[in-house]
Enzyme design. Structure first.
Site, PDB file in Angstrom:
ATOM      1  N   ASP A   1       0.860  -1.181   0.000  1.00 14.85           N
ATOM      2  CA  ASP A   1       0.000   0.000   0.000  1.00 14.85           C
ATOM      3  C   ASP A   1       0.896   1.231   0.000  1.00 14.85           C
ATOM      4  O   ASP A   1       1.564   1.522   0.999  1.00 14.85           O
ATOM      5  CB  ASP A   1      -0.884  -0.042   1.261  1.00 14.85           C
ATOM      6  CG  ASP A   1      -1.859   1.116   1.337  1.00 14.85           C
ATOM      7  OD1 ASP A   1      -1.640   2.133   0.652  1.00 14.85           O
ATOM      8  OD2 ASP A   1      -2.835   0.993   2.101  1.00 14.85           O
ATOM      9  N   HIS A   2       0.900   1.921  -1.109  1.00 15.55           N
ATOM     10  CA  HIS A   2       1.847   3.023  -1.264  1.00 15.55           C
ATOM     11  C   HIS A   2       1.490   4.238  -0.403  1.00 15.55           C
ATOM     12  O   HIS A   2       2.259   5.188  -0.300  1.00 15.55           O
ATOM     13  CB  HIS A   2       1.939   3.425  -2.744  1.00 15.55           C
ATOM     14  CG  HIS A   2       3.289   3.969  -3.125  1.00 15.55           C
ATOM     15  ND1 HIS A   2       4.232   4.392  -2.205  1.00 15.55           N
ATOM     16  CD2 HIS A   2       3.861   4.154  -4.338  1.00 15.55           C
ATOM     17  CE1 HIS A   2       5.300   4.828  -2.838  1.00 15.55           C
ATOM     18  NE2 HIS A   2       5.125   4.687  -4.138  1.00 15.55           N
TER      19      HIS A   2
END
Ligand code: CAO
Length: 553
Positions: free
Chosen positions: A525-526
Site C-alpha cells: 500500500d503506497h
C-alpha cells in the site's frame, strides 16, 4: 360527519404547477398539517398540508397534473361537525345546496364527487372493452398501465397495444376505480375484447364515445344529476405511429409507455440508462425493476453501482446469445471475497515489485528434513520457511508492520507478528492467520499451517482464526505461474505472492550453474509504505530466503 374538499392554497401566484408527488391515498387517516401533495415549480418544491384531520375519501389529482390555486386536491371525511368551520373552502352540506341551485356546469363538474356521496355509493361496475382500433385484429398488449384498485381519471392510459406499425394507448373512457384487469402483457386483443372493469367515479357515467354496455346505462339511469361530459373528453380511438401519443411514448429518446415512465419517476430511474427488452427495445416495467434490483444488489455486494470513484460499470452481457450457459449463484465466501477485493483494489494504491530468489540451499535443507517430517506425520513444504522469512523481514523492516489509522493521520505500528496464509477451499478463498510467527519454530509452524488449512477446507474456521493479520502470503507455488499481482488485504499494507520455483541457469561470475529460483511478487500500500522501504524489505526477505541460516542471526 362532513366531507371537506381541500383545495390548493395561495402558492404565491404560480399557475399550472406540477404535482410531483401524491402523499396520501383513499382510506388514509390524516392529521392537520400532514402533507397531501408536493408541487414543484422550476424554482422550488412545496408540500401542501392538510387543513383538516380525517379520512381521505377521494384524491382529485394525480402525479404530473398541472394545478393552480383553488384546484381541489382531496376530499376528507371529518368526524366532527365543528370541523365544518375549518379553513377548507368547500363543505359538503353547502356543496349540496350549491349543486341544487347552481346552473354552472363548471361548478357541478368540480364539486360533483364531494356533493354526491349517494351517487358514489351507487356507482356501478362497468365493462371496459377494447374500442375501435381500426382494422387491426389480434393486437399485442405490450403494457398494462393500471392495476386493480387504481383510481384513474378519464383519459388515463389503461393499456398500450402495439402492432408492427404503431403503438396505441387505450385511454379510460371515464374516471373511476379499476375493479378488474382482464388482460396481461403479451395477450392479443381485438375490438370489443374486455380490457377490464371499472367502477365509475361518483355520479360519473361512461363517455358516449366509449362502447358502453348495459350496466353502464343502468348506472347512468341511477346516478342523479350526472354531469355532462366535457366536449373534449378523450376518445378511445387508437393513435398511429405518426400521431402525437406515439411521440409521447417515444419522447426523450426513450421508448417507454406512461406507466413505465411513472414507475421510473417513482424509483428515480433515468430511463435513458435502462436497456429495453420489449419489442423494438421498448423499456418495460420489468426492465426498470431489474435495473433498480441490479443497482441495489451491486451496492450490497460492495460493487458500487457506478463503480468505485464513479467508474462506470461494464454493460450487462447476454452470454446466452453466444452459446449454452448456466448461471450459478456464488457461495457466500466468494461474494465476500468479491466485496473485499473490490474494496481493497479501489481503496489501496498498489505497487507490486518482482524478484526471483535463489532457494537452492533452502530446498536442500527442506528435502533433508522430509524424512523427519514424515516421521512426525506431517509434510514440510516451502511455506513454513517463507513464513519464518517474512516474520524476520517484518521485524527487520517494521515499516511493513503497520496499518493506516482510520483517521488518515496516523500509522498504527504493531509489536506483534501475525501472518495470514491464503487457502484455496471448495467454497472459496479463506485466509487463516498464524499468530506470533516470529516466536515459533519450523515444526510448530508446519503443524499449525496444516491444522489451519484443514480447518479452512472443512469450513470450520472461526472469525478469530481469520483476524489480526499483519501481512499475508498467497502461494500459488504448487499450481504454477511465473508471477502475479496479489491484492493487499487492507488494513494490512503488504502481501507476498509466491509462484512456482524452477531450476534455472544462473551466472555465478564465471559460469552458468543450475539454481532453484523462486519467483516472488510483493504488493504494498503506497499510502503507508514508500518505494525505498519496500525495496529494503524485499531485499532483506530475499536474502533470508536464499540463506535460511540468516534466520538465526
Ligand atoms: N514452487 C514449487 N513447488 C512448490 C511451491 C513452489 N513455490 N510451493 C509448494 N510447492 C510444492 C510443495 O512442496 C508440494 O510438493 P511436495 O509434496 O513434493 O513437497 C506441492 O507443491 C503441494 O504443496 P501444497 O499446496 O500442498 O502446500 P503448500 O504449503 O505449498 O500450500 C496452501 C498450502 C494452503 C497455501 C495451498 O494449498 C493453497 O491453497 N494455495 C492457494 C492459495 C491461493 O488461492 N492464492 C491465491 C489468492 S488470490 O491472491
Amino acid at each position: 360527519m362532513a366531507i371537506e374538499t381541500i383545495k390548493v392554497p395561495d402558492i404565491g401566484g404560480s399557475d399550472d404547477v406540477e404535482v410531483i408527488e401524491i402523499s396520501v391515498s383513499v382510506g388514509d387517516i390524516i392529521d392537520v398539517e400532514d402533507t397531501l401533495i408536493v408541487l414543484e415549480t422550476d424554482k422550488a418544491s412545496m408540500d401542501i398540508p392538510s387543513t383538516v384531520a380525517g379520512k381521505v375519501t377521494a384524491v382529485k389529482v394525480k402525479e404530473g397534473d398541472k394545478i393552480s390555486e383553488g384546484a381541489p386536491i382531496v376530499e376528507v371525511e371529518t368526524d366532527s361537525a365543528s370541523e365544518a368551520d375549518s379553513p377548507a373552502e368547500t363543505k359538503s352540506a353547502e356543496a349540496s345546496e350549491t349543486t341544487a341551485a347552481s346552473d354552472s356546469k363548471q361548478d357541478t363538474e368540480q364539486q360533483a364527487p364531494a356533493e354526491q356521496p349517494a351517487a358514489a355509493s351507487a356507482s356501478q361496475e362497468v365493462d371496459v372493452p377494447v374500442p375501435d382500433i381500426g382494422d387491426a385484429e389480434g393486437v399485442e398488449v405490450v403494457e398494462v398501465s393500471v392495476a386493480v384498485g387504481d383510481e384513474i381519471a378519464e383519459g388515463d392510459t389503461l393499456i398500450v397495444l402495439e402492432t408492427d406499425k404503431a403503438s396505441m394507448e387505450i385511454p379510460a373512457p371515464f374516471g373511476g376505480t379499476i375493479t378488474n384487469v382482464a388482460v396481461k402483457e403479451g395477450d392479443t386483443v381485438s375490438q370489443g375484447d374486455l380490457i377490464g372493469k371499472m367502477k365509475t367515479a361518483g355520479g360519473e357515467q361512461p363517455s358516449q364515445s366509449a362502447p358502453a354496455p348495459a350496466p353502464a346505462e343502468a348506472a347512468a339511469s341511477q346516478a342523479p344529476a350526472a354531469p355532462e361530459k366535457p366536449a373534449s373528453a378523450p376518445s378511445a380511438s387508437p393513435v398511429t405511429a405518426a400521431s402525437a401519443d406515439v411521440e409521447t411514448i417515444n419522447s426523450g429518446d426513450v421508448y417507454a409507455g406512461p406507466a413505465v415512465r411513472r414507475l421510473g419517476r417513482q424509483l428515480g430511474v433515468d430511463l435513458a440508462k435502462v436497456k429495453g427488452t420489449g419489442p423494438r427495445s421498448r423499456v418495460t416495467k420489468d426492465d426498470v425493476r431489474n435495473y433498480v434490483k441490479n443497482i441495489v444488489s451491486a451496492s450490497q455486494s460492495g460493487a458500487a453501482p457506478a463503480g468505485g470513484s464513479g467508474i462506470p460499470r461494464p454493460p450487462a452481457v447476454d452470454f446466452s446469445k453466444f452459446g449454452e450457459i448456466e448461471t450459478v449463484e456464488m457461495s457466500r465466501i466468494k461474494k465476500l471475497t468479491s466485496e473485499n477485493m473490490t474494496r481493497n483494489w479501489l481503496n489501496v494504491p498498489h505497487v507490486t515489485q518482482w524478484d526471483d530468489v535463489d532457494i537452492t540451499e533452502m530446498e536442500d535443507f527442506r528435502k533433508g528434513l522430509k524424512k523427519e517430517a514424515e516421521k512426525r506425520g506431517s509434510k514440510l513444504t516451502p511455506l513454513p520457511f517463507l513464513l519464518k522469512a517474512c516474520a524476520a523481514a517484518l521485524a527487520a523492516e517494521p515499516s511493513f508492520n503497520v496499518s493506516l489509522h482510520h483517521d488518515g493521520q496516523h500509522l498504527v505500528h504493531k509489536k506483534y507478528i501475525h501472518i495470514g496464509v491464503a487457502v484455496d477451499t471448495p467454497k472459496g478463498l479463506m485466509v487463516p492467520v498464524i499468530r506470533d510467527v516470529d516466536k515459533k519454530g519450523l515444526w510448530e509452524l508446519t503443524d499449525e499451517v496444516n491444522a489451519l488449512v484443514a480447518k479452512a477446507r472443512d469450513g470450520k474456521l472461526t472469525p478469530m482464526d481469520m483476524q489480526g493479520g499483519c501481512f499475508t502470503i498467497s502461494s500459488l507455488g504448487a499450481i504454477g505461474g511465473r508471477g502475479f499481482t496479489p491484492i493487499v488485504s487492507s488494513p494490512e499494507v503488504g502481501i507476498l505472492g509466491v509462484s512456482r520455483a524452477q531450476v534455472q541457469p544462473v551466472w555465478n561470475g564465471s559460469e552458468f550453474v543450475p539454481r532453484t529460483m523462486l519467483p516472488l511478487s510483493l504488493s504494498y500500500d503506497h499510502r503507508a509504505i514508500n518505494g525505498v522501504d519496500a525495496g529494503r524489505f524485499f531485499t532483506y526477505l530475499a536474502s533470508v530466503i536464499s540463506d535460511v541460516r540468516r534466520l538465526l542471526l
